[in-house]
Design a protein around this motif. Structure first.
Motif, PDB file in Angstrom:
ATOM      1  N   HIS A  37      44.504  79.817  80.708  1.00 42.88           N
ATOM      2  CA  HIS A  37      45.357  80.441  81.782  1.00 42.88           C
ATOM      3  C   HIS A  37      45.699  79.654  83.334  1.00 42.88           C
ATOM      4  O   HIS A  37      44.024  79.117  83.276  1.00 42.88           O
ATOM      5  CB  HIS A  37      45.121  81.974  82.042  1.00 42.88           C
ATOM      6  N   SER A  44      49.831  89.243  99.308  1.00 44.94           N
ATOM      7  CA  SER A  44      49.379  90.224  98.634  1.00 44.94           C
ATOM      8  C   SER A  44      51.105  91.644  98.543  1.00 44.94           C
ATOM      9  O   SER A  44      51.030  92.952  98.446  1.00 44.94           O
ATOM     10  CB  SER A  44      48.768  90.938  99.070  1.00 44.94           C
ATOM     11  N   GLY A  45      51.999  90.276  98.545  1.00 48.30           N
ATOM     12  CA  GLY A  45      53.776  91.255  98.314  1.00 48.30           C
ATOM     13  C   GLY A  45      54.541  91.151  99.595  1.00 48.30           C
ATOM     14  O   GLY A  45      54.320  91.266 100.997  1.00 48.30           O
ATOM     15  N   PRO A  47      58.908  90.182 100.540  1.00 48.90           N
ATOM     16  CA  PRO A  47      59.832  90.785  98.886  1.00 48.90           C
ATOM     17  C   PRO A  47      60.552  89.057  98.802  1.00 48.90           C
ATOM     18  O   PRO A  47      60.471  87.877  99.709  1.00 48.90           O
ATOM     19  CB  PRO A  47      60.715  91.299  99.939  1.00 48.90           C
ATOM     20  N   GLN A  51      55.887  89.938  95.035  1.00 50.95           N
ATOM     21  CA  GLN A  51      55.771  91.161  95.235  1.00 50.95           C
ATOM     22  C   GLN A  51      55.356  91.484  93.638  1.00 50.95           C
ATOM     23  O   GLN A  51      56.524  91.768  92.709  1.00 50.95           O
ATOM     24  CB  GLN A  51      57.170  91.830  95.976  1.00 50.95           C
ATOM     25  N   PRO A  52      54.873  93.390  93.621  1.00 49.99           N
ATOM     26  CA  PRO A  52      54.642  93.129  92.241  1.00 49.99           C
ATOM     27  C   PRO A  52      56.145  94.165  92.451  1.00 49.99           C
ATOM     28  O   PRO A  52      56.287  95.343  92.680  1.00 49.99           O
ATOM     29  CB  PRO A  52      53.834  94.255  91.705  1.00 49.99           C
ATOM     30  N   ASP A  53      57.199  94.593  90.965  1.00 47.54           N
ATOM     31  CA  ASP A  53      57.435  94.991  90.718  1.00 47.54           C
ATOM     32  C   ASP A  53      57.384  96.937  90.182  1.00 47.54           C
ATOM     33  O   ASP A  53      56.309  96.853  90.077  1.00 47.54           O
ATOM     34  CB  ASP A  53      59.184  94.760  89.604  1.00 47.54           C
ATOM     35  N   ASP A  54      57.944  97.170  89.591  1.00 45.60           N
ATOM     36  CA  ASP A  54      58.111  98.667  88.888  1.00 45.60           C
ATOM     37  C   ASP A  54      56.724  98.863  88.077  1.00 45.60           C
ATOM     38  O   ASP A  54      56.213 100.260  87.950  1.00 45.60           O
ATOM     39  CB  ASP A  54      59.392  99.401  88.711  1.00 45.60           C
ATOM     40  N   GLY A  56      54.780  96.505  87.947  1.00 47.61           N
ATOM     41  CA  GLY A  56      53.679  95.675  87.925  1.00 47.61           C
ATOM     42  C   GLY A  56      53.566  94.653  87.682  1.00 47.61           C
ATOM     43  O   GLY A  56      52.629  93.800  87.311  1.00 47.61           O
ATOM     44  N   TRP A  58      54.867  90.558  88.228  1.00 45.65           N
ATOM     45  CA  TRP A  58      54.558  89.986  89.613  1.00 45.65           C
ATOM     46  C   TRP A  58      56.238  88.932  89.433  1.00 45.65           C
ATOM     47  O   TRP A  58      56.635  88.656  88.842  1.00 45.65           O
ATOM     48  CB  TRP A  58      53.998  88.997  90.333  1.00 45.65           C
ATOM     49  N   GLN A  81      48.096  83.455  85.851  1.00 48.83           N
ATOM     50  CA  GLN A  81      47.306  84.978  86.196  1.00 48.83           C
ATOM     51  C   GLN A  81      46.904  84.843  87.875  1.00 48.83           C
ATOM     52  O   GLN A  81      46.956  83.233  87.812  1.00 48.83           O
ATOM     53  CB  GLN A  81      45.569  84.840  86.078  1.00 48.83           C
ATOM     54  N   THR A  83      46.372  85.780  91.799  1.00 50.08           N
ATOM     55  CA  THR A  83      45.445  86.070  93.091  1.00 50.08           C
ATOM     56  C   THR A  83      45.973  86.676  94.003  1.00 50.08           C
ATOM     57  O   THR A  83      46.112  85.503  94.695  1.00 50.08           O
ATOM     58  CB  THR A  83      43.749  85.377  93.491  1.00 50.08           C
ATOM     59  N   PRO A  84      46.452  87.562  94.638  1.00 52.18           N
ATOM     60  CA  PRO A  84      46.923  87.980  95.632  1.00 52.18           C
ATOM     61  C   PRO A  84      45.552  87.486  96.735  1.00 52.18           C
ATOM     62  O   PRO A  84      44.428  88.719  96.700  1.00 52.18           O
ATOM     63  CB  PRO A  84      47.682  89.774  95.405  1.00 52.18           C
ATOM     64  N   LEU A  85      46.318  86.966  97.905  1.00 50.93           N
ATOM     65  CA  LEU A  85      45.258  86.438  99.069  1.00 50.93           C
ATOM     66  C   LEU A  85      45.719  86.859  99.826  1.00 50.93           C
ATOM     67  O   LEU A  85      47.145  86.690  99.914  1.00 50.93           O
ATOM     68  CB  LEU A  85      45.365  85.169  98.641  1.00 50.93           C
ATOM     69  N   PRO A 318      68.087  91.951  97.175  1.00 52.73           N
ATOM     70  CA  PRO A 318      67.846  91.806  98.225  1.00 52.73           C
ATOM     71  C   PRO A 318      67.830  92.043  99.338  1.00 52.73           C
ATOM     72  O   PRO A 318      68.340  91.841 100.349  1.00 52.73           O
ATOM     73  CB  PRO A 318      66.745  93.548  98.168  1.00 52.73           C
TER      74      PRO A 318
END
Lengths: 341, 360
Positions: A37, A44-45, A47, A51-54, A56, A58, A81, A83-85, A318
């Motif tokens: 992978h 980490s978020g 828009p 961003q993770p959606d409903d 979870g 990405w 995979q 990695t939120p940084l 949005p």
């Protein structure tokens, strides 16, 4: 004494083994294939970007950029995979090999490109800094903002750009600094400042958080250049080329009118450019160390650049952002990819 | 000679109580009026916002109308806030852990619950082993779920639980080491404790996540979560050691001497005589440290781990929702309150039960 020598020898052997183990995974591509992978660093978020959606899952344009690389290598866009940084960690994570690609809303600057041991592979979003302003103030141009109080988020290049812009135009301003973006909006909403400044891609999203979004307008001025794009480690040119050409393939696909829906029909196309893109003619993939049909897989799984844009940040989402600079060069923008031949 | 009568029972008279306590001087009258006015004006709107005008159910962001809180947002994201990116099909594994955690620790509040003690021991020893097998998986046919997929409340509990389980024994050993008569052991323990105590947790986490990978050879990586767990445990054990040392010092010298006079060796002396007394003395301090640790786990946010606060913060910026930041933070605060209040009640319980009469 003998013991000491034995100990030293043992340590040296151990270190040597570690180094050797390290040297065996010679190229990033081999290491990624071995892992099965791609490891990709994202925010980490934010828009529209990642961003993770409903569920979870990405979503975002930066996330899709990584998925495209995974599709090119494995033929499967889900073999990645994330990695939120945080902004502080992002370069270390790449330098240390924790991630293979950094696709984290990162502005391409000379200092970063030249002194961090990293390479920017291109631009997946041309951003710039803009202003959100209360409608009743009646200002229509940023040049009229002399003496304004400005809400900013701390610790970003936004702060520096703002100071540069006001100094260059001989204007005064009073900064009000907040820690997070939602606090910045709150500050603006509660009237602590006249103007809010941030990247233009985020202004619309921030504006939608106001109780009455129509009470604020986005000024037309763009005061900085923020080309955002994926970053890789320096010193592995093959990997650098792969990440670079995955994005170019997506841009070329849009230019040639190849989309995720018509890509199967397009395989029968007589246009040699399309044939080279989709791998039906000329083995472009082999030159990069990728499968011949890597272009086909990218478009099939993730889509061309326009699809990726419209899905995440374009009109109807949005964020509702016009293509602007991010339109193709043939349509008034500056998205331009070298030919695949 | 008249018969002696029992003193009149003190009936509860609200009016009299109020006159004596709330309206006895002019400034108390003033304070009462002001406070009642403030409660009256704030409780109503608060209840309206929290419950009466709030939206609890619905399908999408547009259902959040009215001035109340939009709990629908929490409702829809609850799965993410609980499990992070943990795959849906595997979430039963986490549920089992939640259940076992409750089974092990909730009975501790109920006096006379059968086998309460054993459940507690299971919670401190068996449960971590089960968790170690169940949550990451990868053996016994369980699908492997890597740590970067863990998140939400589950991750918060893992961080706090591992920190607590790891730091207590380590803290005991360090405290004993610091009071040891062997200079090398004592020196090592003093240096360890003082170094870790002098560093804020946020620095430890930054070192673990940003600096450590730079020192290791390229390509050699520990998982980020593991680094954070080790950092938290070591840091916490230094604090724990100091709390326990306080207990050790409070034990009268006579106890040590009596234990030696009975012919007990060092370990038996500690295990049978000194530690049971010392630990009982410092229960409030230990639980206090645990509560502090539980709340400190939110600091992992700065190294990009998605604990419950992280999951909430990453989603409240979602532009398809109105401003839901307040709802998100209230939800996080509530979760933390439940756990911290629980721990504090437990410690009070324990204190009452183990009351040795030393207190005045």
């Amino acid at each position: 004494m003998k013991k000491l020598i034995t100990l030293a020898a043992g340590t040296a052997t151990l270190l040597g083994t570690l180094m050797a183990g390290n040297a065996m995974a010679a190229t990033t591509l081999d290491a990624v294939k071995q892992k099965g992978h791609l490891q990709c660093g994202v925010t980490s978020g934010l828009p529209g970007f990642s961003q993770p959606d409903d569920k979870g899952h990405w979503t975002g344009i930066d996330v899709d950029t990584c998925r495209a690389v995974a599709a090119a290598i494995f033929g499967d866009a889900e073999k990645v995979q994330f990695t939120p940084l945080t902004a502080k960690e992002r370069f270390t994570a790449l330098q240390s090999g924790e991630i293979d690609v950094l696709s984290r809303n990162t502005t391409w600057t000379l200092t970063r490109d030249a002194s961090l041991g990293l390479n920017f592979t291109g631009t997946n979003y041309y951003d710039g800094q803009g202003f959100l302003i209360k409608k009743d103030i009646g200002v229509t141009d940023a040049k009229e903002l002399n003496g304004a109080t400005v809400c900013i988020q701390a610790g970003t290049t936004t702060e520096l750009n703002l100071a540069d812009y006001f100094r260059a135009n001989n204007m005064e301003f009073k900064p009000i600094v907040f820690d997070t973006s939602e606090q910045t909006v709150q500050g603006f909403a509660s009237g602590r400042c006249d103007v809010l400044t941030s990247d233009r891609s985020q202004l619309a999203a921030l504006r939608s958080k106001l109780a009455d979004p129509s009470s604020a307008v986005i000024l037309p001025n763009t005061i900085s250049k923020e080309p955002l794009g994926p970053v890789v480690r320096q010193g592995d040119d093959q990997w650098f080329n792969i990440v670079k050409w995955v994005l170019f393939a997506q841009i070329n696909a849009e230019e040639l009118g190849v989309t995720s829906e018509n890509v199967d029909d397009m395989k029968k196309s007589d246009n040699p450019n399309i044939q080279r893109l989709l791998g039906t003619d000329g083995d472009m993939g082999a030159k990069l160390g990728l499968p011949a049909d890597f272009g086909y897989k990218i478009i099939k799984e993730v889509g061309n650049y326009g699809e990726m844009y419209n899905r995440n940040v374009g009109p109807g989402t949005p964020l509702d952002l016009e293509r602007g600079l991010n339109a193709l060069w043939t349509e008034g923008g500056i998205m331009y990819a070298p030919p695949m031949r | 000679m008249s018969e002696s009568m029992a003193p009149p029972k003190r009936a509860f008279a609200p009016i009299r109580w109020m006159r004596e306590n709330l309206f006895n001087t002019w400034y108390n009258v003033l304070l009462t009026v002001v406070v009642v006015y403030m409660i009256g004006t704030s409780v109503g709107p608060l209840l309206n916002w929290l419950f009466l005008d709030a939206t609890f159910t619905g399908a999408d962001p547009k259902d959040c109308i009215g001035d109340g809180a939009c709990w629908l947002f929490i409702n829809q994201r609850l799965n993410f806030f609980m499990y992070g990116f943990y795959p849906d099909a595997q979430q039963w594994r986490v549920d089992i852990m939640f259940l076992l955690l409750a089974v092990a620790f909730v009975p501790q509040f109920i006096e006379r619950f059968p086998a309460r003690r054993w459940l507690g021991i299971f919670g401190m020893t068996g449960l971590p082993i089960i968790g170690y097998i169940l949550i990451p998986g990868g053996w016994f046919g369980l699908e492997e779920v890597q740590s970067h997929k863990w998140g939400g409340l589950m991750l918060t509990l893992i961080l706090a639980y591992v920190g607590i389980i790891g730091s207590l024994p380590l803290g005991v050993i360090l405290a004993l080491g610091r009071r040891s008569e062997m200079p090398i052991i004592r020196g090592f323990c003093v240096i360890f404790i003082e170094v870790w105590r002098a560093v804020p947790l946020i620095t430890v986490l930054f070192m673990a996540s940003v600096m450590l990978p730079l020192f290791l050879p390229e390509g050699m990586n520990f998982e980020k979560l593991l680094r954070a767990l080790i950092g938290i445990t070591l840091w916490q054990s230094a604090y724990m050691a100091e709390v326990i040392r306080g207990g050790l010092q409070a034990i009268p010298r006579g106890q040590y001497e009596a234990a030696s006079a009975l012919g007990l060796g060092y370990w038996r002396k500690m295990r049978l005589i000194i530690l049971p007394q010392a630990l009982t003395l410092v229960i409030p301090g230990i639980v206090n440290t645990f509560i502090g640790l539980f709340m400190d786990t939110t600091l992992v946010l700065i190294i990009g781990l998605f604990d419950i606060l992280g999951t909430v913060q990453s989603t409240i910026t979602d532009p398809s929702w109105q401003n839901v930041a307040t709802e998100g933070y209230v939800f996080v605060a509530f979760c933390f309150w439940v756990f911290c209040f629980g721990m504090s009640r437990y410690s009070q319980n324990l204190e009452r039960k183990l009351d040795t009469g030393h207190k005045t």
